[in-house]
Write a protein that holds these residues in place. Structure first.
Motif, PDB file in Angstrom:
ATOM      1  N   LYS A 124      49.780 -30.472 -84.128  1.00 24.19           N
ATOM      2  CA  LYS A 124      49.388 -29.611 -85.244  1.00 24.19           C
ATOM      3  C   LYS A 124      48.843 -30.423 -86.412  1.00 24.19           C
ATOM      4  CE  LYS A 124      51.167 -26.392 -88.723  1.00 24.19           C
ATOM      5  NZ  LYS A 124      49.963 -25.533 -88.691  1.00 24.19           N
ATOM      6  N   PHE A 125      49.510 -31.522 -86.737  1.00 25.64           N
ATOM      7  CA  PHE A 125      49.170 -32.247 -87.956  1.00 25.64           C
ATOM      8  C   PHE A 125      48.143 -33.368 -87.759  1.00 25.64           C
ATOM      9  CE2 PHE A 125      53.587 -30.807 -89.151  1.00 25.64           C
ATOM     10  CZ  PHE A 125      53.141 -29.835 -90.024  1.00 25.64           C
ATOM     11  N   GLN A 126      47.852 -33.714 -86.487  1.00 27.71           N
ATOM     12  CA  GLN A 126      46.864 -34.778 -86.273  1.00 27.71           C
ATOM     13  C   GLN A 126      45.486 -34.297 -86.714  1.00 27.71           C
ATOM     14  OE1 GLN A 126      46.810 -35.670 -82.114  1.00 27.71           O
ATOM     15  NE2 GLN A 126      45.811 -33.783 -81.534  1.00 27.71           N
ATOM     16  N   GLN A 127      44.647 -35.233 -87.058  1.00 26.56           N
ATOM     17  CA  GLN A 127      43.288 -34.887 -87.454  1.00 26.56           C
ATOM     18  C   GLN A 127      42.558 -34.306 -86.269  1.00 26.56           C
ATOM     19  OE1 GLN A 127      41.553 -38.450 -89.003  1.00 26.56           O
ATOM     20  NE2 GLN A 127      42.552 -38.246 -90.990  1.00 26.56           N
ATOM     21  N   GLN A 128      41.609 -33.409 -86.571  1.00 26.79           N
ATOM     22  CA  GLN A 128      40.829 -32.780 -85.521  1.00 26.79           C
ATOM     23  C   GLN A 128      39.991 -33.843 -84.805  1.00 26.79           C
ATOM     24  OE1 GLN A 128      40.941 -29.511 -84.566  1.00 26.79           O
ATOM     25  NE2 GLN A 128      42.706 -29.483 -85.930  1.00 26.79           N
ATOM     26  N   GLY A 129      39.752 -33.609 -83.533  1.00 25.98           N
ATOM     27  CA  GLY A 129      38.955 -34.544 -82.750  1.00 25.98           C
ATOM     28  C   GLY A 129      39.834 -35.436 -81.901  1.00 25.98           C
ATOM     29  N   GLU A 130      39.266 -35.885 -80.807  1.00 29.03           N
ATOM     30  CA  GLU A 130      40.002 -36.718 -79.875  1.00 29.03           C
ATOM     31  C   GLU A 130      39.989 -38.176 -80.314  1.00 29.03           C
ATOM     32  OE1 GLU A 130      37.824 -36.250 -76.349  1.00 29.03           O
ATOM     33  OE2 GLU A 130      38.199 -34.100 -76.144  1.00 29.03           O
ATOM     34  N   LYS A 131      41.049 -38.886 -80.001  1.00 25.89           N
ATOM     35  CA  LYS A 131      40.996 -40.339 -80.132  1.00 25.89           C
ATOM     36  C   LYS A 131      40.064 -40.841 -79.034  1.00 25.89           C
ATOM     37  CE  LYS A 131      45.746 -40.851 -81.851  1.00 25.89           C
ATOM     38  NZ  LYS A 131      47.067 -41.452 -81.574  1.00 25.89           N
ATOM     39  N   PRO A 132      39.125 -41.718 -79.368  1.00 26.79           N
ATOM     40  CA  PRO A 132      38.170 -42.158 -78.345  1.00 26.79           C
ATOM     41  C   PRO A 132      38.816 -42.937 -77.206  1.00 26.79           C
ATOM     42  CG  PRO A 132      37.918 -43.433 -80.364  1.00 26.79           C
ATOM     43  CD  PRO A 132      38.840 -42.305 -80.688  1.00 26.79           C
ATOM     44  N   VAL A 133      39.911 -43.659 -77.504  1.00 28.50           N
ATOM     45  CA  VAL A 133      40.602 -44.417 -76.460  1.00 28.50           C
ATOM     46  C   VAL A 133      42.082 -44.055 -76.500  1.00 28.50           C
ATOM     47  CG1 VAL A 133      41.154 -46.685 -75.529  1.00 28.50           C
ATOM     48  CG2 VAL A 133      38.948 -46.319 -76.651  1.00 28.50           C
ATOM     49  N   ASP A 142      39.277 -44.260 -71.781  1.00 27.70           N
ATOM     50  CA  ASP A 142      38.216 -44.244 -72.796  1.00 27.70           C
ATOM     51  C   ASP A 142      37.452 -42.941 -72.621  1.00 27.70           C
ATOM     52  OD1 ASP A 142      35.772 -44.555 -74.220  1.00 27.70           O
ATOM     53  OD2 ASP A 142      36.010 -46.728 -74.168  1.00 27.70           O
ATOM     54  N   LEU A 143      37.661 -42.000 -73.549  1.00 28.75           N
ATOM     55  CA  LEU A 143      37.081 -40.670 -73.428  1.00 28.75           C
ATOM     56  C   LEU A 143      35.593 -40.641 -73.767  1.00 28.75           C
ATOM     57  CD1 LEU A 143      40.018 -38.703 -75.052  1.00 28.75           C
ATOM     58  CD2 LEU A 143      39.367 -38.636 -72.638  1.00 28.75           C
ATOM     59  N   VAL A 144      35.096 -41.688 -74.413  1.00 25.34           N
ATOM     60  CA  VAL A 144      33.669 -41.766 -74.725  1.00 25.34           C
ATOM     61  C   VAL A 144      32.908 -42.362 -73.548  1.00 25.34           C
ATOM     62  CG1 VAL A 144      31.943 -42.753 -76.263  1.00 25.34           C
ATOM     63  CG2 VAL A 144      34.100 -41.913 -77.200  1.00 25.34           C
TER      64      VAL A 144
END
Length: 230
Positions: A124-133, A142-144
């Motif tokens: 809930k509190f994490q910033q929007q968007g995925e961590k790239p790794v 590595d999601l990128v």
């Protein structure tokens, strides 16, 4: 945000359970509000503004499923962790498909419950968007670049295997139902056996002991969870 800043609404009709949660979670620094039924819970949502809800499915009157459906239909995005009997697999799956974030079965250990709460709050509190790794244990994704590595060695996955792992990574720590994963990967209600086959193949590639998985764990009758290990 510290535990002292977090308010949890406990919705359960059993006084001993509410006392257990009030004492146990209170000792962890959480502020606790209590509701013995849906009506009181709806009223407290307006005045208390909790950060997370612990919801018993077996409420008198309006049941837990109906209350959860109402909240999600109204656009409420507060994390909900279900409290359920150990034998109610169908009820758990239904609640997760309605928008619950996780579940614990009664009787539950306080350490297990606190871990579930922390995962739900972190999402809930994490910033929007995925961590790239993403890192957990010896697993790196590595999601990128779409690269998966175990102990520094690159692992080749099929497109479907990667899609399943990517979705699990995006929801790391949370249980995902079979139907959720099938819809995300195949886009329709494909036979769950397809999912089981691909998860088995995925485990063969990323787990040291596929029959005793460290990362992708089975939630019996419900779905799968990607564990975040030390």
């Amino acid at each position: 945000m510290t535990n002292l800043d977090v308010r949890i609404l406990v919705v359960d009709d059993e006084p001993p359970i509410r006392k257990l949660l009030r004492v146990g979670l209170g000792s962890q620094g959480y502020a606790i509000s209590e509701a013995p039924n849906a009506r009181t819970a709806i009223e407290l949502m307006e005045t208390e503004k909790p950060d997370l809800i612990l919801l018993d499915l077996g409420l008198p009157g309006m049941g837990g499923h109906e209350l959860l459906r109402k909240w999600r239909d109204d656009g409420l995005d507060v994390p909900v962790v279900i409290l359920s009997s150990r034998t109610d697999e169908a009820g758990i799956v239904s609640a997760l498909d309605l928008g619950a974030d996780d579940y614990v079965t009664k009787p539950f250990g306080m350490n297990e419950l606190v871990a579930r709460i922390r995962v739900a709050l972190r999402h809930k509190f994490q910033q929007q968007g995925e961590k790239p790794v993403f890192h957990t244990g010896d697993l790196t994704v590595d999601l990128v670049k779409r690269i998966v590595m175990i102990e520094g060695r690159e692992i080749k996955l099929s497109p479907k295997e990667y899609d399943i792992l990517r979705i699990l990574v995006q929801h790391a720590g949370k249980v995902l139902t079979h139907q959720f994963l099938l819809k995300q990967v195949w886009g329709d209600s494909t036979d769950v056996q397809y999912l089981r086959v691909y998860v088995r193949q995925l485990r063969q590639k990323i787990e040291k002991t596929p029959d005793q998985p460290r990362y992708i764990t089975t939630e019996t009758g419900v779905g799968y969870r990607l564990r975040e290990v030390d």
